[in-house]
Design a protein around this motif. Structure first.
Motif, short mmCIF file in Angstrom:
data_model
loop_
_atom_site.label_atom_id
_atom_site.label_comp_id
_atom_site.label_asym_id
_atom_site.label_seq_id
_atom_site.Cartn_x
_atom_site.Cartn_y
_atom_site.Cartn_z
N GLY A 1 -67.25 -68.74 -32.74
CA GLY A 1 -65.95 -68.65 -32.09
C GLY A 1 -65.37 -67.25 -32.04
N ARG A 2 -66.12 -66.27 -32.58
CA ARG A 2 -65.66 -64.86 -32.57
C ARG A 2 -65.73 -64.31 -31.15
N PRO A 3 -64.70 -63.55 -30.73
CA PRO A 3 -64.77 -62.93 -29.41
C PRO A 3 -65.78 -61.78 -29.41
N HIS A 11 -67.36 -65.78 -26.37
CA HIS A 11 -67.22 -66.16 -27.78
C HIS A 11 -68.58 -66.58 -28.31
N TYR A 70 -63.28 -70.54 -19.79
CA TYR A 70 -62.82 -70.60 -21.18
C TYR A 70 -61.31 -70.80 -21.22
N HIS A 83 -54.87 -66.51 -23.10
CA HIS A 83 -56.28 -66.14 -23.19
C HIS A 83 -56.67 -65.12 -22.12
#
Length: 124
Positions: free
Chosen positions: A81-83, A77, A36, A46
């Motif tokens: 797209g939320r962690p 994710h 990622y 990141h």
């Protein structure tokens, strides 16, 4: 019911320097986390956020990183797209937390990455 909250900060430059060592990266991050970050403009941002999330998880649960193991918890994710946090199914220390719900928020700005984890037990 909220059973724990953890928060952590990690310096992006410190992580960039640490990640010059491939051995460090392999010891700390999962393949998914490394993949990622590799596709992002600032890999170190990141990875620093992922490291902060691991620390925040350890604080929220009270496990501590020594007992937990850095690769036992991974940041991924979801489709939006939320962690999210993913627990290693092979890690015995995480067994009591498999039915819990964890909420994760990540941010990075001004050379600092931050993570907040909320550990929730009721209604899971």
């Amino acid at each position: 019911m909220i059973a724990g909250v953890g928060m952590d900060l990690c310096g992006v430059e410190r992580m960039r320097k640490a990640c010059e060592s491939e051995a460090f990266c392999r010891r700390v991050f999962t393949e998914a986390e490394l993949s990622y970050a590799a596709g992002k403009k600032s890999r170190a941002c990141h990875l620093a956020a992922a490291y902060a999330a691991k620390e925040a998880f350890a604080k929220a649960t009270g496990l501590g990183l020594a007992k937990l193991g850095l690769r036992s918890v991974s940041v991924r994710h979801d489709a939006a797209g939320r962690p999210i946090l993913v627990l290693d199914p092979q890690a015995p220390a995480l067994e009591p937390y498999r039915r819990a719900r964890f909420h994760l928020s990540l941010s990075h700005d001004g050379g600092i990455a931050a993570a907040v984890v909320i550990y929730e037990t009721e209604g899971v």
